[in-house]
Design an enzyme around this catalytic site. Structure first.
Site, PDB file in Angstrom:
ATOM      1  N   SER A  52       0.833  -1.205   0.000  1.00 53.90           N
ATOM      2  CA  SER A  52       0.000   0.000   0.000  1.00 53.90           C
ATOM      3  C   SER A  52       0.873   1.262   0.000  1.00 53.90           C
ATOM      4  CB  SER A  52      -0.970  -0.045   1.184  1.00 53.90           C
ATOM      5  OG  SER A  52      -2.025   0.862   1.029  1.00 53.90           O
ATOM      6  N   ASP A 182      -6.004  -3.782  -2.144  1.00 56.67           N
ATOM      7  CA  ASP A 182      -4.946  -3.388  -1.208  1.00 56.67           C
ATOM      8  C   ASP A 182      -4.203  -4.593  -0.636  1.00 56.67           C
ATOM      9  OD1 ASP A 182      -3.727  -2.387   1.410  1.00 56.67           O
ATOM     10  OD2 ASP A 182      -4.517  -0.547   0.568  1.00 56.67           O
TER      11      ASP A 182
END
Length: 313
Positions: A52, A182
């Site tokens: 991320s 993610d």
């Protein structure tokens, strides 16, 4: 790119957690580490892993950016991205930034080994975009760096914290269209994956691997004005669940690392804060607060300086 010749004595890993705007803490840590080693971090670390916001930083380090250059990008653009209230607007801002920074660069542009962690949503399993065929466990005959994807697509996929960002579909060089979300859903702290690459795939002895694992810190929930839209966003069950999931993921991966790879010398920099003035979350847009996180990261790196010297100098 990754040198595992007999002349190499040590193999150094840098691992960067996810955490949205809290990546300012990470950059504070890295500012001190870069000053300590006296060179760009792509020249010191043999493998840089990120999830991320950690994937953004890892990719920028991997193409040779200095920490100061990355910090400037964060100060200029993080508020622009996080201040967007609607998921598609957040994603559009992130896509625009990734295009501006990475262009059409692919994984052969990296100056050191890189791993970018995402989640294959439909298959319910991780996807790790890697630079070197020797990092592959299976499928070596068909391996392509980053599956043939651009760096920007891999990074945006790793950052796609649905439902606060839109889904990200990446297309591999073989024409496969993959729904990537993610990386925090599978490994918000990617250290364990990086160590496995080094020891099990690349074949380095555990005693010869050195790891610096950088988190984003843990903070009290922010107290926001009643009229603040962000206040209501932060109270949404999905937001609470997402942040809790990522924090649990980071802690559980670190616990597993301690059990499974206790012989691998590791410095983990990740501090818990309880002071009210440190209250924040992954959607923070106050540059003054983000600057405070950056300073705390520098403080934590200084506290660990003696140990970092042992591993890196």
């Amino acid at each position: 790119m990754i040198d595992n010749s007999s002349e190499r004595k040590l193999f150094r890993i840098l691992s960067l957690d996810g955490g949205g705007a809290k990546g300012f803490y990470t950059l504070g840590v890295l500012k001190e580490i870069e000053a300590l080693v006296g060179c760009r971090l792509c020249d010191k670390f043999d493998l840089v892993y990120g999830t991320s916001t950690g994937a953004i930083i890892a990719a920028l380090l991997g193409i040779g950016k200095s920490v100061d250059e990355i910090e400037e990008l964060y100060r200029t653009h993080v508020v622009t991205v996080m201040a967007r209230l609607l998921p598609w607007k957040k994603t559009a801002a992130l896509e625009a930034l990734a295009s501006e920074v990475f262009g059409d660069l692919k994984f052969d542009a990296f100056k050191t080994g890189v791993g970018i962690v995402g989640t294959r949503w439909l298959e319910e399993r991780p996807i790790i975009f890697k630079t070197d065929i020797r990092q592959a466990f299976l499928g070596k005959a068909t391996f392509e760096p980053g599956f043939g994807c651009t760096i920007r697509d891999a990074v945006v996929g790793s950052c796609s914290a649905f439902p606060f960002f839109m889904k990200k579909f990446v297309t591999t060089s073989r024409g496969e269209r993959i729904d990537v979300r993610d990386g925090g859903f599978v490994a918000n702290n990617p250290t364990l994956y990086a160590i496995v690459d080094a020891t099990e795939s690349l074949g380095f002895a555990r005693k010869d691997v050195r790891v610096v694992s950088v988190g984003v810190g843990e903070y009290p929930s922010p107290r926001l004005p009643a009229w603040s839209i962000r206040k209501w966003l932060s109270k949404l069950p999905t937001m609470v669940f997402l942040q809790k999931t990522m924090e649990i993921s980071s802690q559980s991966m670190d616990q597993l690392r301690k059990v499974l790879f206790r012989e691998v010398e590791t410095v983990r920099i990740h501090t818990t804060y309880t002071e009210p003035e440190m209250a924040t979350d992954m959607l923070e847009v106050d540059l003054q607060k983000l600057g405070l996180l950056w300073q705390r990261g520098r403080d934590c790196a200084r506290d660990a300086e003696a140990r970092l010297r042992e591993l890196l100098i």
